[in-house]
Design a protein around this motif. Sequence first.
Motif, PDB file in Angstrom:
ATOM      1  N   ALA A  22      37.601  42.672  43.676  1.00 54.72           N
ATOM      2  CA  ALA A  22      38.741  42.702  42.745  1.00 54.72           C
ATOM      3  C   ALA A  22      38.614  41.598  41.704  1.00 54.72           C
ATOM      4  O   ALA A  22      38.871  41.818  40.507  1.00 54.72           O
ATOM      5  N   ALA A  23      38.195  40.412  42.124  1.00 58.43           N
ATOM      6  CA  ALA A  23      38.022  39.303  41.191  1.00 58.43           C
ATOM      7  C   ALA A  23      36.897  39.589  40.208  1.00 58.43           C
ATOM      8  O   ALA A  23      36.990  39.244  39.014  1.00 58.43           O
ATOM      9  N   TYR A  24      35.828  40.234  40.693  1.00 60.66           N
ATOM     10  CA  TYR A  24      34.712  40.600  39.809  1.00 60.66           C
ATOM     11  C   TYR A  24      35.181  41.578  38.733  1.00 60.66           C
ATOM     12  O   TYR A  24      34.816  41.442  37.562  1.00 60.66           O
ATOM     13  N   CYS A  25      35.987  42.572  39.110  1.00 58.49           N
ATOM     14  CA  CYS A  25      36.530  43.524  38.129  1.00 58.49           C
ATOM     15  C   CYS A  25      37.276  42.798  37.018  1.00 58.49           C
ATOM     16  O   CYS A  25      37.085  43.072  35.829  1.00 58.49           O
ATOM     17  N   LYS A  26      38.141  41.881  37.399  1.00 59.84           N
ATOM     18  CA  LYS A  26      38.937  41.144  36.409  1.00 59.84           C
ATOM     19  C   LYS A  26      38.036  40.287  35.520  1.00 59.84           C
ATOM     20  O   LYS A  26      38.280  40.147  34.319  1.00 59.84           O
ATOM     21  N   ARG A  27      36.990  39.717  36.117  1.00 61.48           N
ATOM     22  CA  ARG A  27      36.064  38.866  35.372  1.00 61.48           C
ATOM     23  C   ARG A  27      35.338  39.678  34.293  1.00 61.48           C
ATOM     24  O   ARG A  27      35.188  39.232  33.159  1.00 61.48           O
ATOM     25  N   ILE A  28      34.898  40.874  34.657  1.00 59.26           N
ATOM     26  CA  ILE A  28      34.214  41.739  33.692  1.00 59.26           C
ATOM     27  C   ILE A  28      35.181  42.185  32.599  1.00 59.26           C
ATOM     28  O   ILE A  28      34.860  42.160  31.407  1.00 59.26           O
ATOM     29  N   ALA A  29      36.390  42.583  32.984  1.00 63.21           N
ATOM     30  CA  ALA A  29      37.379  43.048  32.001  1.00 63.21           C
ATOM     31  C   ALA A  29      37.747  41.958  31.001  1.00 63.21           C
ATOM     32  O   ALA A  29      38.144  42.263  29.870  1.00 63.21           O
ATOM     33  N   ALA A  30      37.610  40.690  31.408  1.00 61.53           N
ATOM     34  CA  ALA A  30      37.992  39.568  30.550  1.00 61.53           C
ATOM     35  C   ALA A  30      36.871  39.104  29.622  1.00 61.53           C
ATOM     36  O   ALA A  30      37.096  38.221  28.774  1.00 61.53           O
ATOM     37  N   LEU A  31      35.679  39.686  29.751  1.00 60.37           N
ATOM     38  CA  LEU A  31      34.594  39.298  28.851  1.00 60.37           C
ATOM     39  C   LEU A  31      34.969  39.617  27.405  1.00 60.37           C
ATOM     40  O   LEU A  31      35.543  40.683  27.130  1.00 60.37           O
ATOM     41  N   PRO A  32      34.632  38.758  26.447  1.00 61.37           N
ATOM     42  CA  PRO A  32      34.977  39.033  25.043  1.00 61.37           C
ATOM     43  C   PRO A  32      34.481  40.389  24.541  1.00 61.37           C
ATOM     44  O   PRO A  32      35.199  41.080  23.819  1.00 61.37           O
ATOM     45  N   HIS A  33      33.265  40.775  24.941  1.00 59.40           N
ATOM     46  CA  HIS A  33      32.751  42.079  24.500  1.00 59.40           C
ATOM     47  C   HIS A  33      33.582  43.224  25.087  1.00 59.40           C
ATOM     48  O   HIS A  33      33.818  44.237  24.416  1.00 59.40           O
ATOM     49  N   MET A  34      34.037  43.073  26.332  1.00 57.91           N
ATOM     50  CA  MET A  34      34.868  44.111  26.939  1.00 57.91           C
ATOM     51  C   MET A  34      36.233  44.178  26.266  1.00 57.91           C
ATOM     52  O   MET A  34      36.783  45.276  26.054  1.00 57.91           O
TER      53      MET A  34
END
Length: 218
Positions: free
Chosen positions: A185-197
């Motif tokens: 779950a934390a990994y999902c949030k981390r990816i969603a928060a990337l500037p490119h995302m």
Amino acid sequence: MAKATLTISSKNYSSWSLRGWLLCKMAGLDFEEEQLSASDPSTRAELLLLSPSFLVPCLTHHGIKVWDTLAIAEYLHEIKPEAGLLPADQAARAHCRSISGEMHSGFANLRSALPMNLKARYPDFKIWAGAQADIDRVAEIWEEALERYRGPFLFGKKPTMADAMYAPVCTRFITYDVELDQPAAAYCKRIAALPHMIEWTKGAKAEPEELEELDAEF
């Protein structure tokens, strides 16, 4: 002027377009986007999962055309090795290629049951058993990599090809309110928060509603 063009389809619905676009961004490639109309037959076939093979995304660079997301990833690694799309360590590179390939060729139940839709949210979405098995396998892949390479991304401190390949799955898990263990779950949030995302998601939400067939499934 950019020396490369990336042809994509819908930012809201096309997981393969997101993967190709993220890879180009992560590689630091100067490129222009060319977005196909939703009325284009090949675009509709891709988004509605009606074709076994797609020519989108397609990267054109110095007269060379590369389609298929893994082919784009490998091409970018050749021309931009300093970007680190693949890990430096040989064993980690093999692992990265393996889980990227598994994403590329597998998880059909997850794809069909939880299509990408960045505009939508489905709290308490009922997930059928076939899709749950795919979800469990994805979480296993993530948690093994995060533990082995110590995060915050799948192969360490920087996103790699594998993170680009699994980024659309993160959006699916968020859209459909999928229950995950804390590391996944934390990994999902981390990816969603990337500037490119964040940039891609903003573009997705600005798209017109043109594909009623996809929404009608729900």
